[in-house]
Design an enzyme around this catalytic site. Sequence first.
Site, PDB file in Angstrom:
ATOM      1  N   ALA A  19      38.215  33.535  46.563  1.00  0.00           N
ATOM      2  CA  ALA A  19      38.136  34.592  47.590  1.00  0.00           C
ATOM      3  C   ALA A  19      38.144  35.957  46.925  1.00  0.00           C
ATOM      4  O   ALA A  19      38.755  36.903  47.411  1.00  0.00           O
ATOM      5  CB  ALA A  19      39.299  34.444  48.568  1.00  0.00           C
ATOM      6  N   ASN A  42      35.581  38.857  44.668  1.00  0.00           N
ATOM      7  CA  ASN A  42      34.493  39.760  45.095  1.00  0.00           C
ATOM      8  C   ASN A  42      33.332  38.999  45.730  1.00  0.00           C
ATOM      9  O   ASN A  42      32.824  39.391  46.776  1.00  0.00           O
ATOM     10  CB  ASN A  42      33.965  40.555  43.895  1.00  0.00           C
ATOM     11  N   GLY A  47      33.398  35.767  46.785  1.00  0.00           N
ATOM     12  CA  GLY A  47      33.898  34.970  47.907  1.00  0.00           C
ATOM     13  C   GLY A  47      34.019  35.795  49.183  1.00  0.00           C
ATOM     14  O   GLY A  47      33.607  35.360  50.267  1.00  0.00           O
ATOM     15  N   ARG A  98      28.592  35.420  29.388  1.00  0.00           N
ATOM     16  CA  ARG A  98      28.998  34.419  30.370  1.00  0.00           C
ATOM     17  C   ARG A  98      29.690  33.254  29.662  1.00  0.00           C
ATOM     18  O   ARG A  98      30.631  32.663  30.189  1.00  0.00           O
ATOM     19  CB  ARG A  98      27.780  33.900  31.146  1.00  0.00           C
ATOM     20  N   THR A 120      30.145  29.957  39.825  1.00  0.00           N
ATOM     21  CA  THR A 120      30.990  30.304  38.679  1.00  0.00           C
ATOM     22  C   THR A 120      30.232  30.171  37.358  1.00  0.00           C
ATOM     23  O   THR A 120      29.500  29.206  37.139  1.00  0.00           O
ATOM     24  CB  THR A 120      32.233  29.383  38.667  1.00  0.00           C
ATOM     25  N   ASN A 121      30.446  31.139  36.472  1.00  0.00           N
ATOM     26  CA  ASN A 121      29.802  31.149  35.147  1.00  0.00           C
ATOM     27  C   ASN A 121      30.684  30.561  34.052  1.00  0.00           C
ATOM     28  O   ASN A 121      31.895  30.542  34.200  1.00  0.00           O
ATOM     29  CB  ASN A 121      29.461  32.598  34.773  1.00  0.00           C
ATOM     30  N   ARG A 176      16.379  39.725  41.000  1.00  0.00           N
ATOM     31  CA  ARG A 176      16.417  40.867  40.059  1.00  0.00           C
ATOM     32  C   ARG A 176      15.012  41.176  39.539  1.00  0.00           C
ATOM     33  O   ARG A 176      14.587  42.338  39.493  1.00  0.00           O
ATOM     34  CB  ARG A 176      17.364  40.549  38.894  1.00  0.00           C
ATOM     35  N   HIS A 182      20.976  30.162  33.109  1.00  0.00           N
ATOM     36  CA  HIS A 182      21.352  31.487  33.621  1.00  0.00           C
ATOM     37  C   HIS A 182      22.052  32.223  32.485  1.00  0.00           C
ATOM     38  O   HIS A 182      23.248  32.280  32.392  1.00  0.00           O
ATOM     39  CB  HIS A 182      22.306  31.301  34.803  1.00  0.00           C
TER      40      HIS A 182
END
EC number: 1.1.1.37
Length: 320
Positions: free
Chosen positions: A11, A13, A15, A89, A120-121, A152, A176
């Site tokens: 929860a 940024n 989330g 990352r 998630t990274n 992007r 990624h």
Amino acid sequence: MARKKIALIGAGNIGGTLAHLAASKELGDIVLFDVAEGIPQGKALDLAQCAPVEGFDVNLKGSNDYADIAGADVIIVTAGVARKPGMSRDDLLGINLKVMKAVGEGIAANAPNAFVICITNPLDAMVWALREFSKLPHHMVVGMAGVLDSARFRHFLADEFKVSVQDVTAFVLGGHGDTMVPVVEYSTVAGIPIPDLIEMGWSTKERIDAIVARTRAGGGEIVGLLKTGSAFYAPATSGIEMAEAYLKDKKRVLPAAVHLSGQYGVDGLYVGVPCVIGAGGVEKVVEIKLNAEAQANFTVSVDAVKELLVACKAIDGSLN
Ligand code: APR
């Protein structure tokens, strides 16, 4: 008909932004789960108080108990730590791998029928690990990266060509990370491929090469500006696009980190490729023939993902 249920694990940024978007679109009732006490409850209450102003009818609940995700139709995972300036990352791997174990077990025990989108990274490794820990079917676990990376790319291209972003399509393959592969031949303005636009004098190869490089480093550029965390608006809206494709059986053709079992010559890895997302989860992997340059870049990207999995297995023996 009962409302759908969306569980957001993490929860922070992303989330919180996911919750706001999902509520505004009335995708379903929302549970925000986090290990931090008070944060998911506070965000859920704050967002619920948007409802009278924005006019959405969904329930929002904050929780620190996995039991509350029971019966979720879609789960979007952003739990873990985000990058700070100077970090790649991949630097997040050790910490976030432990988080994926807890999250994967929580999902397996409480919502094994959900369609799970991992954000998630480092993404390609975390989505693989989350699938391993949760044991859900491969087609029900995907990673969100390609929608963001191509968004992007599309933004930069629209800016270059001075046309609407709506008319720009972009094609991004691979992991990624800095090895991702934006493919210019399959990226278009209203169906006209970029190489043709270069011939038409709309841009130059050098300028497009610079845009490709900026796209690859797109996340890092934002980390460098924010200094306290990483991008969250565009990652969240990209995750919602995938959730919507599943919930509404839209059969969208979206780039995503999906489990490959032989496609593109890759077996047993999660890598970014175009796929069809509908009510069946990942319904189809779109396998196109790559030109020699894209294939070579794709191989470099796949090798980078393989290295991350080796690192994961060294940290957690149960993944071997
Ligand atoms: N279970 C649930 N939540 C967790 C856990 C866990 N085991 N560990 C950490 N969290 C929570 C944190 O308490 C925090 O609220 O995950 C949240 C992460 O939020 P942020 O730090 O704001 O990070 P955010 O910007 O949302 O990015 C999350 O997505 O894009 C990736 O690289 C990014 O890995 C990062 C993730």
